[in-house]
Design a protein around this motif. Sequence first.
Motif, PDB file in Angstrom:
ATOM      1  N   GLN A  86      25.777 -65.900 -23.963  1.00  0.00           N
ATOM      2  CA  GLN A  86      24.425 -65.870 -24.498  1.00  0.00           C
ATOM      3  C   GLN A  86      24.562 -65.806 -26.006  1.00  0.00           C
ATOM      4  N   VAL A  87      23.916 -66.747 -26.699  1.00  0.00           N
ATOM      5  CA  VAL A  87      24.018 -66.811 -28.153  1.00  0.00           C
ATOM      6  C   VAL A  87      22.639 -66.788 -28.783  1.00  0.00           C
ATOM      7  N   GLU A  88      22.611 -66.395 -30.046  1.00  0.00           N
ATOM      8  CA  GLU A  88      21.385 -66.408 -30.841  1.00  0.00           C
ATOM      9  C   GLU A  88      21.556 -67.463 -31.926  1.00  0.00           C
ATOM     10  N   PRO A  89      20.845 -68.589 -31.833  1.00  0.00           N
ATOM     11  CA  PRO A  89      21.005 -69.647 -32.833  1.00  0.00           C
ATOM     12  C   PRO A  89      20.651 -69.159 -34.241  1.00  0.00           C
ATOM     13  N   VAL A  94      25.953 -63.133 -28.530  1.00  0.00           N
ATOM     14  CA  VAL A  94      25.274 -61.885 -28.186  1.00  0.00           C
ATOM     15  C   VAL A  94      26.025 -61.186 -27.065  1.00  0.00           C
ATOM     16  N   ARG A  95      26.365 -61.938 -25.997  1.00  0.00           N
ATOM     17  CA  ARG A  95      27.122 -61.360 -24.895  1.00  0.00           C
ATOM     18  C   ARG A  95      27.761 -62.456 -24.070  1.00  0.00           C
ATOM     19  N   GLN A 143      39.695 -61.936 -18.509  1.00  0.00           N
ATOM     20  CA  GLN A 143      40.459 -62.409 -19.667  1.00  0.00           C
ATOM     21  C   GLN A 143      39.533 -62.921 -20.776  1.00  0.00           C
ATOM     22  N   ASP A 144      38.368 -63.424 -20.410  1.00  0.00           N
ATOM     23  CA  ASP A 144      37.416 -63.900 -21.423  1.00  0.00           C
ATOM     24  C   ASP A 144      36.946 -62.765 -22.325  1.00  0.00           C
ATOM     25  N   GLN A 161      38.099 -64.459 -29.788  1.00  0.00           N
ATOM     26  CA  GLN A 161      37.334 -65.651 -30.151  1.00  0.00           C
ATOM     27  C   GLN A 161      35.915 -65.597 -29.576  1.00  0.00           C
ATOM     28  N   TYR A 162      35.725 -64.832 -28.480  1.00  0.00           N
ATOM     29  CA  TYR A 162      34.422 -64.723 -27.838  1.00  0.00           C
ATOM     30  C   TYR A 162      33.800 -63.337 -28.018  1.00  0.00           C
ATOM     31  N   ALA A 163      34.189 -62.622 -29.034  1.00  0.00           N
ATOM     32  CA  ALA A 163      33.670 -61.274 -29.265  1.00  0.00           C
ATOM     33  C   ALA A 163      32.198 -61.333 -29.694  1.00  0.00           C
ATOM     34  N   PRO A 164      31.354 -60.441 -29.159  1.00  0.00           N
ATOM     35  CA  PRO A 164      29.958 -60.394 -29.595  1.00  0.00           C
ATOM     36  C   PRO A 164      29.862 -60.161 -31.099  1.00  0.00           C
ATOM     37  N   GLY A 165      28.939 -60.878 -31.735  1.00  0.00           N
ATOM     38  CA  GLY A 165      28.774 -60.798 -33.177  1.00  0.00           C
ATOM     39  C   GLY A 165      29.500 -61.904 -33.916  1.00  0.00           C
TER      40      GLY A 165
END
Length: 78
Positions: free
Chosen positions: A34-37, A46-47, A54-55, A60-64
């Motif tokens: 889930q991303v915030e454009p 976002v999450r 593993q994700d 590379q996929y950390a929130p923020g």
Amino acid sequence: MIHYSILPLETVYEGIEAMKSSTVDIVMNGVRMQVEPVNAQQAKIVRLISCNPQDFLNPQYAPGRMIEFQPMAWEAGE
């Protein structure tokens, strides 16, 4: 989720209807998130919405974190 509070529920959830979610669900490299454009090509994570543990360990996929992506019409949850 359980929320324990001495405040009445009306006070705790006051204004929740006015909160507008500007997030979009996308799949990037096989990982649903889930991303915030931020603009046309960038978004802030976002999450993660993933079943693979593993994700969540991949920085590379950390929130923020800001990512580059190409938005498509079907990604907006149509």
